[in-house]
Write a protein that holds these residues in place. Structure first.
Motif, PDB file in Angstrom:
ATOM      1  N   VAL A  28      -4.456   6.696  21.252  1.00 51.63           N
ATOM      2  CA  VAL A  28      -5.309   6.153  20.194  1.00 51.63           C
ATOM      3  C   VAL A  28      -5.265   4.629  20.250  1.00 51.63           C
ATOM      4  CG1 VAL A  28      -5.640   5.940  17.706  1.00 51.63           C
ATOM      5  CG2 VAL A  28      -5.042   8.159  18.704  1.00 51.63           C
ATOM      6  N   GLN A  29      -6.451   4.026  20.318  1.00 56.52           N
ATOM      7  CA  GLN A  29      -6.549   2.565  20.314  1.00 56.52           C
ATOM      8  C   GLN A  29      -6.908   2.014  18.945  1.00 56.52           C
ATOM      9  OE1 GLN A  29      -9.256   1.658  23.764  1.00 56.52           O
ATOM     10  NE2 GLN A  29      -7.521   0.354  24.316  1.00 56.52           N
ATOM     11  N   SER A  30      -7.792   2.693  18.232  1.00 57.41           N
ATOM     12  CA  SER A  30      -8.209   2.195  16.925  1.00 57.41           C
ATOM     13  C   SER A  30      -8.767   3.345  16.099  1.00 57.41           C
ATOM     14  CB  SER A  30      -9.275   1.091  17.076  1.00 57.41           C
ATOM     15  OG  SER A  30     -10.467   1.623  17.634  1.00 57.41           O
ATOM     16  N   GLY A  31      -8.860   3.105  14.792  1.00 58.09           N
ATOM     17  CA  GLY A  31      -9.481   4.067  13.890  1.00 58.09           C
ATOM     18  C   GLY A  31      -8.520   4.950  13.133  1.00 58.09           C
ATOM     19  N   TYR A  32      -7.245   4.977  13.554  1.00 56.51           N
ATOM     20  CA  TYR A  32      -6.258   5.814  12.864  1.00 56.51           C
ATOM     21  C   TYR A  32      -5.750   5.038  11.652  1.00 56.51           C
ATOM     22  CZ  TYR A  32      -3.768  10.238  13.707  1.00 56.51           C
ATOM     23  OH  TYR A  32      -3.351  11.543  13.676  1.00 56.51           O
ATOM     24  N   PRO A  33      -5.679   5.653  10.497  1.00 53.95           N
ATOM     25  CA  PRO A  33      -5.148   4.939   9.322  1.00 53.95           C
ATOM     26  C   PRO A  33      -3.692   4.541   9.530  1.00 53.95           C
ATOM     27  CG  PRO A  33      -6.231   7.002   8.692  1.00 53.95           C
ATOM     28  CD  PRO A  33      -6.094   7.023  10.182  1.00 53.95           C
ATOM     29  N   LYS A  34      -3.249   3.559   8.773  1.00 52.65           N
ATOM     30  CA  LYS A  34      -1.863   3.117   8.856  1.00 52.65           C
ATOM     31  C   LYS A  34      -0.940   4.271   8.461  1.00 52.65           C
ATOM     32  CE  LYS A  34       1.386  -0.357   7.073  1.00 52.65           C
ATOM     33  NZ  LYS A  34       1.839  -0.827   8.390  1.00 52.65           N
ATOM     34  N   ILE A  35       0.082   4.486   9.274  1.00 58.13           N
ATOM     35  CA  ILE A  35       1.059   5.550   9.010  1.00 58.13           C
ATOM     36  C   ILE A  35       2.258   4.914   8.321  1.00 58.13           C
ATOM     37  CG2 ILE A  35       2.529   7.309  10.046  1.00 58.13           C
ATOM     38  CD1 ILE A  35       0.467   7.587  12.266  1.00 58.13           C
ATOM     39  N   ILE A  36       2.506   5.339   7.103  1.00 58.86           N
ATOM     40  CA  ILE A  36       3.453   4.678   6.214  1.00 58.86           C
ATOM     41  C   ILE A  36       4.839   5.322   6.300  1.00 58.86           C
ATOM     42  CG2 ILE A  36       3.933   4.122   3.787  1.00 58.86           C
ATOM     43  CD1 ILE A  36       0.872   4.209   3.355  1.00 58.86           C
ATOM     44  N   GLY A  37       5.876   4.476   6.205  1.00 58.77           N
ATOM     45  CA  GLY A  37       7.249   4.974   6.165  1.00 58.77           C
ATOM     46  C   GLY A  37       8.219   3.913   6.635  1.00 58.77           C
ATOM     47  N   ASP A  38       9.438   3.949   6.107  1.00 60.72           N
ATOM     48  CA  ASP A  38      10.454   2.977   6.500  1.00 60.72           C
ATOM     49  C   ASP A  38      11.031   3.284   7.877  1.00 60.72           C
ATOM     50  OD1 ASP A  38      10.194   1.573   4.113  1.00 60.72           O
ATOM     51  OD2 ASP A  38      11.713   2.798   3.101  1.00 60.72           O
ATOM     52  N   THR A  39      11.139   4.554   8.216  1.00 57.99           N
ATOM     53  CA  THR A  39      11.693   4.980   9.503  1.00 57.99           C
ATOM     54  C   THR A  39      10.658   5.796  10.263  1.00 57.99           C
ATOM     55  OG1 THR A  39      12.592   7.087   8.711  1.00 57.99           O
ATOM     56  CG2 THR A  39      13.976   5.106   8.426  1.00 57.99           C
ATOM     57  N   LEU A  40      10.928   6.002  11.540  1.00 53.16           N
ATOM     58  CA  LEU A  40      10.007   6.818  12.333  1.00 53.16           C
ATOM     59  C   LEU A  40       9.949   8.241  11.780  1.00 53.16           C
ATOM     60  CD1 LEU A  40       8.114   6.845  14.751  1.00 53.16           C
ATOM     61  CD2 LEU A  40      10.055   7.506  16.189  1.00 53.16           C
ATOM     62  N   HIS A  41      11.075   8.754  11.318  1.00 52.27           N
ATOM     63  CA  HIS A  41      11.082  10.082  10.710  1.00 52.27           C
ATOM     64  C   HIS A  41      10.204  10.113   9.461  1.00 52.27           C
ATOM     65  CE1 HIS A  41      12.515  14.039   9.560  1.00 52.27           C
ATOM     66  NE2 HIS A  41      12.856  13.568   8.373  1.00 52.27           N
ATOM     67  N   ASP A  42      10.277   9.062   8.657  1.00 55.89           N
ATOM     68  CA  ASP A  42       9.425   8.980   7.464  1.00 55.89           C
ATOM     69  C   ASP A  42       7.952   8.958   7.858  1.00 55.89           C
ATOM     70  OD1 ASP A  42      11.693   8.836   5.884  1.00 55.89           O
ATOM     71  OD2 ASP A  42      11.652   6.647   5.732  1.00 55.89           O
ATOM     72  N   LYS A  43       7.637   8.213   8.901  1.00 56.87           N
ATOM     73  CA  LYS A  43       6.244   8.124   9.359  1.00 56.87           C
ATOM     74  C   LYS A  43       5.762   9.477   9.872  1.00 56.87           C
ATOM     75  CE  LYS A  43       6.333   3.193  10.578  1.00 56.87           C
ATOM     76  NZ  LYS A  43       7.704   2.858  10.160  1.00 56.87           N
ATOM     77  N   LEU A  44       6.637  10.194  10.581  1.00 56.37           N
ATOM     78  CA  LEU A  44       6.280  11.521  11.055  1.00 56.37           C
ATOM     79  C   LEU A  44       5.965  12.449   9.885  1.00 56.37           C
ATOM     80  CD1 LEU A  44       5.996  13.723  13.187  1.00 56.37           C
ATOM     81  CD2 LEU A  44       8.486  13.962  13.205  1.00 56.37           C
ATOM     82  N   GLN A  45       6.804  12.415   8.859  1.00 60.67           N
ATOM     83  CA  GLN A  45       6.570  13.256   7.686  1.00 60.67           C
ATOM     84  C   GLN A  45       5.279  12.860   6.979  1.00 60.67           C
ATOM     85  OE1 GLN A  45      10.355  12.945   5.481  1.00 60.67           O
ATOM     86  NE2 GLN A  45      10.764  15.057   6.093  1.00 60.67           N
ATOM     87  N   TYR A  46       5.007  11.554   6.905  1.00 59.13           N
ATOM     88  CA  TYR A  46       3.773  11.089   6.279  1.00 59.13           C
ATOM     89  C   TYR A  46       2.550  11.602   7.042  1.00 59.13           C
ATOM     90  CZ  TYR A  46       0.194   7.948   4.431  1.00 59.13           C
ATOM     91  OH  TYR A  46      -0.956   7.448   3.856  1.00 59.13           O
ATOM     92  N   ALA A  47       2.604  11.501   8.388  1.00 61.80           N
ATOM     93  CA  ALA A  47       1.484  11.980   9.204  1.00 61.80           C
ATOM     94  C   ALA A  47       1.292  13.477   9.041  1.00 61.80           C
ATOM     95  CB  ALA A  47       1.733  11.627  10.673  1.00 61.80           C
ATOM     96  N   GLN A  48       2.376  14.223   9.005  1.00 60.14           N
ATOM     97  CA  GLN A  48       2.282  15.668   8.826  1.00 60.14           C
ATOM     98  C   GLN A  48       1.643  16.025   7.496  1.00 60.14           C
ATOM     99  OE1 GLN A  48       6.488  16.453   9.431  1.00 60.14           O
ATOM    100  NE2 GLN A  48       6.100  17.418  11.407  1.00 60.14           N
ATOM    101  N   LYS A  49       1.985  15.282   6.457  1.00 63.25           N
ATOM    102  CA  LYS A  49       1.518  15.608   5.108  1.00 63.25           C
ATOM    103  C   LYS A  49       0.115  15.078   4.826  1.00 63.25           C
ATOM    104  CE  LYS A  49       2.828  15.164   0.221  1.00 63.25           C
ATOM    105  NZ  LYS A  49       3.845  14.628  -0.727  1.00 63.25           N
TER     106      LYS A  49
END
Length: 341
Positions: A28-49
């Motif tokens: 992905v180069q562009s167009g994906y919304p910002k994935i939020i979280g303090d850690t990579l694990h948090d970001k993964l959970q945010y993307a999943q949800k």
């Protein structure tokens, strides 16, 4: 883009398309919304949800398939890392993908995401499974072959036996190279890596995964969290007599790997080392029996995962660009994504 489409778009995502050893890579180069979280694990959970509809859009039909891995770059929280990523595929978010890492390595150097150094540029990539270091050849303004040192790979269990309907007693091992894999001789099933159909090999792998999953309860030695079998890595002949060039095919969940499976080959290197069949520095070539694509690998050094003996495996290969895409989804599309198994 036609004007009437511009007013009917729910989103537009742009990607670079690559393959490494035949395995598709969608970055992905562009167009994906910002994935939020303090850690990579948090970001993964945010993307999943919150963003799973985008994963499905990029990896399911009609835009994707189970033959590719997607990559989304996120902000890293590991101070040693140059970048951090999430891996997307049809079934969800994988902890690691070797062929996608080879593609990402070349992409990151070609696109100046890291400072380019000749003759080889090092990139530290924070992945859900841990920190992976890729080394990318760089000469005359162009990135070339990629080798990556994976997270520690280790053997979970060896010389196991299971009785399977239609096949009888099957011998296998379980090793971990980023994901948990079953390693077994395909001849035990009356199949052949080359002449048997991919559909038959895949169906047999699924039977094996279910049988083993129903028999063994596994936990990861790092965090004691439940672990599941991610795939079956088939080879041909006794493990002790495998040649320097190993013909293989790996089934990862619903996917028949098109590449020689980087993570699966990491686990095999750990298994061969554990059994005393290779030593540090010994090179093995891994050949996908259906595509004839080739990766090579070696054990770099011995380490430990908590109290479990492990090795740092290194896999080498090349990636190639296949195109660039602009994906969009119309607001009134009743089938933005679907998956047929």
């Amino acid at each position: 883009m036609m004007n009437y489409l511009r007013t009917n778009m729910s989103l537009v995502i742009k990607t670079i398309e690559m393959h490494a050893g035949g395995g598709g890579v969608r970055i992905v180069q562009s167009g994906y919304p910002k994935i939020i979280g303090d850690t990579l694990h948090d970001k993964l959970q945010y993307a999943q949800k919150n963003l799973d509809h985008l994963r499905k859009m990029l990896t399911h039909e009609p835009r994707g398939s189970n033959r590719l891995h997607g990559i989304v770059q996120v902000e890293h929280d590991n101070p040693e890392a140059d970048m951090a990523i999430l891996f997307l595929y049809t079934e969800g978010y994988s902890n690691f993908c070797g062929h996608a890492t080879i593609g990402l390595g070349r992409y990151a150097v070609d696109h100046g995401i890291v400072r380019r150094v000749s003759p080889e540029t090092a990139i530290k990539i924070q992945c859900p499974t841990g920190l992976v270091t890729a080394h990318v050849e760089y000469e005359n303004g162009r990135a070339g072959a990629v080798r990556f040192e994976c997270v520690p790979a280790f053997v979970y269990a060896t010389d196991l036996m299971i009785n399977m309907v239609d096949y009888g007693d099957i011998k296998y091992d379980i090793s971990v190279g980023g994901s948990f894999y079953i390693y077994t001789n395909i001849k035990q099933f009356g199949l052949d890596l080359v002449t048997s159909s991919a559909a038959d090999i895949k169906a047999t792998a699924h039977k094996m995964m279910k049988a083993v999953g129903d028999t063994i309860t596994m936990t990861h030695p790092v965090d004691d969290q439940p672990a599941v079998i991610g795939g079956v890595y088939f080879f041909s002949g006794p493990l002790a007599s495998l040649p320097d060039t190993i013909n293989e095919i790996c089934i990862f969940f619903e996917t028949v790997c098109r590449s020689p499976c980087g993570s699966g080959s990491c686990g095999l290197l750990a298994l061969l080392h554990h059994k005393g069949l290779i030593k540090e520095g010994d090179v093995r070539r891994f050949v996908n029996s259906k595509t004839q694509s080739v990766f090579s690998g070696r054990v770099v050094k011995q380490v430990k995962v908590k109290d479990t003996p492990a090795v740092i495996p290194e896999i080498s290969g090349k990636a190639y660009y296949t195109g660039e895409c602009t994906f969009f989804c119309e607001q009134d599309d009743p089938q933005p994504s679907f998956l047929i198994k």
